[in-house]
Design an enzyme around this catalytic site. Sequence first.
Site, PDB file in Angstrom:
ATOM      1  N   ASP A   1     -36.658 -26.537 -37.688  1.00 13.69           N
ATOM      2  CA  ASP A   1     -37.910 -26.978 -37.064  1.00 13.69           C
ATOM      3  C   ASP A   1     -37.954 -28.507 -36.982  1.00 13.69           C
ATOM      4  OD1 ASP A   1     -39.648 -25.142 -35.968  1.00 13.69           O
ATOM      5  OD2 ASP A   1     -40.682 -24.689 -37.861  1.00 13.69           O
TER       6      ASP A   1
ATOM      7  N   LYS B   1     -40.123 -15.097 -31.836  1.00 18.22           N
ATOM      8  CA  LYS B   1     -38.942 -15.787 -32.377  1.00 18.22           C
ATOM      9  C   LYS B   1     -37.891 -14.775 -32.814  1.00 18.22           C
ATOM     10  CE  LYS B   1     -41.531 -19.886 -33.724  1.00 18.22           C
ATOM     11  NZ  LYS B   1     -42.236 -20.610 -34.775  1.00 18.22           N
TER      12      LYS B   1
ATOM     13  N   GLN C   1     -43.473 -20.439 -40.820  1.00 12.89           N
ATOM     14  CA  GLN C   1     -44.468 -20.388 -39.754  1.00 12.89           C
ATOM     15  C   GLN C   1     -45.786 -20.987 -40.260  1.00 12.89           C
ATOM     16  OE1 GLN C   1     -43.896 -19.328 -36.549  1.00 12.89           O
ATOM     17  NE2 GLN C   1     -45.957 -20.030 -36.082  1.00 12.89           N
TER      18      GLN C   1
END
Length: 286
Positions: A121, A54, A98
């Site tokens: 997200d 990422k 994460q």
Amino acid sequence: MSAKILDGKAIALELRESIRAEVERQVAAGNDRPGLAVIMVGEDPASQVYVRNKKLACEKAGFNDVSEVLPAETTQEEVLALIDKLNADDKVHGIIVQLPVPAHIDPEEIIERIHPCKDVDGFHPYNVGRLATRMPQLAPCTPHGVMTMLEKTGIPLRGLDAVVVGASNIVGVPMTLELLNARATVTVCHSATKDLAEKVSQADLVVVGVGIPEMVKGAWIKPGAIVVDVGINRMDDGRLVGDVEYEAAKEHASWITPVPGGVGPMTIATLLENTMKVAYELECKA
Ligand code: NDP
């Protein structure tokens, strides 16, 4: 018959190049670069790989990477305080945590603390609710990436019988909502579903995200069906394998995603897309 490849890798690359070009246009016009904060707590090896990918994608797209790696013993309060700081920072457009987080951290409280307008997200209940009410704002990256991949490949979804295998908050449930919004007729399967093989065999489109290597058998796939495999499983010999029995399924399907090189790259490209949307376009209503 052998299926055509749903080339997520190529589509994601194209998307990332167009994002990079747009960032440079915006910067030339005097706007800030999009800022993305990936928060990682602890040292889960798979997460380290995802976070590295990422960060790399972020840099290549011309974003500011403002990620934070915190030691495993970081407390819930310390993570919440960091999120508060990033929520208040105008240079930060997207914040993600994460997953998984260490056991002493409550992921739900963390996700809810991220401001819905920076929730790139798309996991905050506000954004899930907007997707469920057909007013999407920031949609979860993996399912939305699947939709982009199907759209760019020119596969119409309206009226298809779709089966989603897996019903997690990250994959199966938002995938179901995306397909429903595209006016497919959706069956959602999970660990308590009866006769999975029979349900999959009825589907024009199958999307699988369960985390069990080759769990969906090739023989279950209806001739001509479209198969999207979200699963990524690392085997003992180091190979990456999906949740669908690929070699057998491709003899039945019309289209199929490879693993790796299918859905994975679309997830990262969609994360960049969501962050850029916050930076330049979104009139966030939360
Ligand atoms: P979870 O473990 O959170 O969810 C798994 C889902 O599969 C659950 O809904 C579970 O049902 C269901 N399930 C488990 N066993 C069966 C079964 N025997 N029959 C039918 N359904 C079953 O996993 P995730 O959704 O987070 O991830 C799924 C896979 O996708 C993993 O391989 C992961 O690595 C991959 N992934 C890939 C991404 C990408 O970018 N390509 C991004 C995110 C994930 P129940 O709800 O009843 O427990």
